[in-house]
Design a protein around this motif. Structure first.
Motif, mmCIF file in Angstrom:
data_model
loop_
_atom_site.group_PDB
_atom_site.id
_atom_site.type_symbol
_atom_site.label_atom_id
_atom_site.label_comp_id
_atom_site.label_asym_id
_atom_site.label_seq_id
_atom_site.Cartn_x
_atom_site.Cartn_y
_atom_site.Cartn_z
ATOM 1 N N GLU A 42 -1.249 0.448 -12.554
ATOM 2 C CA GLU A 42 -1.740 2.038 -12.581
ATOM 3 C C GLU A 42 -0.655 2.691 -12.223
ATOM 4 O OE1 GLU A 42 -5.975 2.765 -11.232
ATOM 5 O OE2 GLU A 42 -4.940 3.201 -9.432
ATOM 6 N N ALA A 47 1.493 5.502 -10.029
ATOM 7 C CA ALA A 47 1.785 5.852 -8.614
ATOM 8 C C ALA A 47 1.595 4.657 -7.571
ATOM 9 C CB ALA A 47 0.811 7.245 -8.189
ATOM 10 N N GLY A 93 3.994 2.347 -7.548
ATOM 11 C CA GLY A 93 5.108 2.218 -6.781
ATOM 12 C C GLY A 93 5.862 1.333 -7.773
ATOM 13 N N SER A 146 9.610 2.690 -7.941
ATOM 14 C CA SER A 146 9.996 2.515 -6.473
ATOM 15 C C SER A 146 10.519 1.098 -6.279
ATOM 16 C CB SER A 146 9.114 2.927 -5.532
ATOM 17 O OG SER A 146 8.871 4.349 -5.593
ATOM 18 N N PHE A 183 15.241 4.569 -1.749
ATOM 19 C CA PHE A 183 13.686 4.694 -1.962
ATOM 20 C C PHE A 183 13.757 6.284 -2.005
ATOM 21 C CE2 PHE A 183 9.683 5.961 -0.108
ATOM 22 C CZ PHE A 183 8.906 5.472 -0.836
ATOM 23 N N ASP A 184 13.015 7.052 -2.791
ATOM 24 C CA ASP A 184 12.774 8.564 -2.808
ATOM 25 C C ASP A 184 11.143 8.762 -2.554
ATOM 26 O OD1 ASP A 184 14.957 8.922 -3.787
ATOM 27 O OD2 ASP A 184 14.631 9.327 -5.940
ATOM 28 N N ASP A 185 11.073 9.392 -1.613
ATOM 29 C CA ASP A 185 9.376 9.786 -1.319
ATOM 30 C C ASP A 185 8.814 10.609 -2.349
ATOM 31 O OD1 ASP A 185 8.138 8.991 1.186
ATOM 32 O OD2 ASP A 185 9.935 9.575 2.264
ATOM 33 N N TYR A 186 9.718 11.350 -2.997
ATOM 34 C CA TYR A 186 9.102 12.360 -4.202
ATOM 35 C C TYR A 186 9.660 11.832 -5.414
ATOM 36 C CZ TYR A 186 7.556 14.802 -0.139
ATOM 37 O OH TYR A 186 6.944 14.968 1.023
ATOM 38 N N ASN A 242 1.805 -3.458 -3.431
ATOM 39 C CA ASN A 242 3.027 -2.626 -2.973
ATOM 40 C C ASN A 242 2.144 -1.579 -1.783
ATOM 41 O OD1 ASN A 242 5.690 -1.800 -2.650
ATOM 42 N ND2 ASN A 242 4.926 0.209 -3.922
ATOM 43 N N LYS A 243 3.079 -0.979 -1.006
ATOM 44 C CA LYS A 243 2.872 -0.006 -0.076
ATOM 45 C C LYS A 243 2.209 -0.816 1.240
ATOM 46 C CE LYS A 243 2.249 3.558 -3.388
ATOM 47 N NZ LYS A 243 1.704 5.105 -3.738
ATOM 48 N N ASP A 248 3.580 -1.090 3.919
ATOM 49 C CA ASP A 248 3.968 -0.190 5.285
ATOM 50 C C ASP A 248 2.734 0.503 5.603
ATOM 51 O OD1 ASP A 248 5.051 2.566 4.005
ATOM 52 O OD2 ASP A 248 4.982 0.844 2.531
ATOM 53 N N LEU A 249 1.687 0.852 4.788
ATOM 54 C CA LEU A 249 0.622 2.029 4.806
ATOM 55 C C LEU A 249 -0.399 1.106 5.387
ATOM 56 C CD1 LEU A 249 0.727 4.371 1.814
ATOM 57 C CD2 LEU A 249 1.662 4.656 4.063
ATOM 58 N N ALA A 263 8.096 -0.817 -1.079
ATOM 59 C CA ALA A 263 9.403 -0.526 -1.758
ATOM 60 C C ALA A 263 9.991 0.633 -0.459
ATOM 61 C CB ALA A 263 9.096 0.511 -2.871
ATOM 62 N N LYS A 264 9.340 1.111 0.043
ATOM 63 C CA LYS A 264 9.710 1.982 1.296
ATOM 64 C C LYS A 264 10.573 1.459 2.222
ATOM 65 C CE LYS A 264 8.377 6.014 3.903
ATOM 66 N NZ LYS A 264 7.362 7.005 4.054
HETATM 67 P P1 GDP Z 1 4.788 4.450 -10.406
HETATM 68 O O1 GDP Z 1 4.324 5.650 -11.026
HETATM 69 O O2 GDP Z 1 3.899 3.076 -10.246
HETATM 70 O O3 GDP Z 1 6.173 4.168 -11.091
HETATM 71 O O4 GDP Z 1 5.035 4.591 -8.804
HETATM 72 P P2 GDP Z 1 6.414 5.334 -8.159
HETATM 73 O O5 GDP Z 1 7.404 4.422 -7.869
HETATM 74 O O6 GDP Z 1 6.799 6.746 -8.905
HETATM 75 O O7 GDP Z 1 5.685 5.856 -6.800
HETATM 76 C C1 GDP Z 1 4.541 6.717 -6.608
HETATM 77 C C2 GDP Z 1 4.452 7.369 -5.179
HETATM 78 O O8 GDP Z 1 4.373 6.488 -4.179
HETATM 79 C C3 GDP Z 1 5.825 8.084 -4.784
HETATM 80 O O9 GDP Z 1 5.441 9.186 -4.137
HETATM 81 C C4 GDP Z 1 6.473 6.971 -3.971
HETATM 82 O O10 GDP Z 1 7.320 7.707 -2.818
HETATM 83 C C5 GDP Z 1 5.409 6.177 -3.142
HETATM 84 N N1 GDP Z 1 5.654 4.847 -2.873
HETATM 85 C C6 GDP Z 1 6.286 3.870 -3.654
HETATM 86 N N2 GDP Z 1 6.331 2.748 -3.104
HETATM 87 C C7 GDP Z 1 5.890 2.874 -1.870
HETATM 88 C C8 GDP Z 1 5.848 2.043 -0.755
HETATM 89 O O11 GDP Z 1 6.156 1.003 -0.674
HETATM 90 N N3 GDP Z 1 5.270 2.624 0.397
HETATM 91 C C9 GDP Z 1 4.952 4.100 0.616
HETATM 92 N N4 GDP Z 1 4.257 4.377 1.669
HETATM 93 N N5 GDP Z 1 4.931 4.872 -0.759
HETATM 94 C C10 GDP Z 1 5.511 4.343 -1.908
#
Ligand code: GDP
Ligand code: MG
Length: 171
Positions: free
Chosen positions: A14, A16, A18, A21, A31-34, A120-121, A123-124, A151-152
């Motif tokens: 789906e 977002a 990650g 990332s 890693f980018d938050d945005y 993924n994520k 850390d949350l 990924a973060k």
């Molecule tokens: P994609 O659409 O599946 O490629 O997702 P993205 O890699 O573009 O990530 C979507 C959002 O989730 C971005 O704001 C990322 O910074 C955030 N994100 C991705 N991986 C992680 C993670 O491991 N932890 C956290 N907290 N945020 C993440």
């Protein structure tokens, strides 16, 4: 000098969750938050040295998760040797979507494809809604490698790709 093995790897899941990332962490250790969302698909490569005699090169197709790009996915998974199907441990719908990608791969992709499921994520943890055991049991039943990743924080990202590399036919 040892041997170099090349495999095509596709990321699915789906929007977002990650995917991009995870690839950015694996390939560039960043890693980018945005992050800008992926349009169509992005192509990157990374190599892993499994031992002094064996190097695995992944040709990675990072697909866009949006519904409007869904018809493109078969182009990327049709020739794939391995796949990482990603969900987000804070989004229940994303695990359902991951299961539907796994089913599609089992129907349409190479019968020998190696599939890994990545939650993924990780850390949350305070926002977790999908427990580890639920996903792990599903992965075991479906014959998938399974890792919870961040990924973060760079948790289990290299482990994920290394375990795929070790499961590939290396001879
Ligand atoms: P994609 O659409 O599946 O490629 O997702 P993205 O890699 O573009 O990530 C979507 C959002 O989730 C971005 O704001 C990322 O910074 C955030 N994100 C991705 N991986 C992680 C993670 O491991 N932890 C956290 N907290 N945020 C993440
Ligand atoms: Mg993306």
């Amino acid at each position: 000098p040892g041997k170099l093995f090349q495999f095509k790897l596709v990321l699915l899941g789906e929007s977002a969750v990650g995917k991009s990332s995870l690839v950015l962490r694996f390939v560039k250790d960043q890693f980018d938050d945005y992050r800008e969302s992926t349009i169509g698909a992005a192509f990157l490569t990374q190599t892993i040295a499994l031992d002094e005699n064996t190097t695995v090169k992944f040709e990675i197709w990072d697909t866009a998760g949006q519904e409007r790009y869904k018809s493109l996915a078969p182009m990327y998974y049709r020739n794939a040797n391995c796949a990482v199907v990603v969900y987000d441990i804070t989004q229940p719908s994303s695990l359902e979507k991951a299961k539907s990608w796994v089913n599609e791969l089992k129907r349409q992709a190479d019968p020998n494809i190696v599939i890994a499921l990545a939650g993924n994520k990780s850390d949350l943890s305070e926002r977790r809604v999908i427990d580890t055991e639920t996903a792990q049991n599903y992965a075991a039943d479906a014959g998938l490698l399974f890792f919870e990743t961040s990924a973060k924080k760079s948790t289990n990202v290299n482990e994920l790709f290394t375990s795929i590399a070790r499961k590939m036919p290396l001879d």
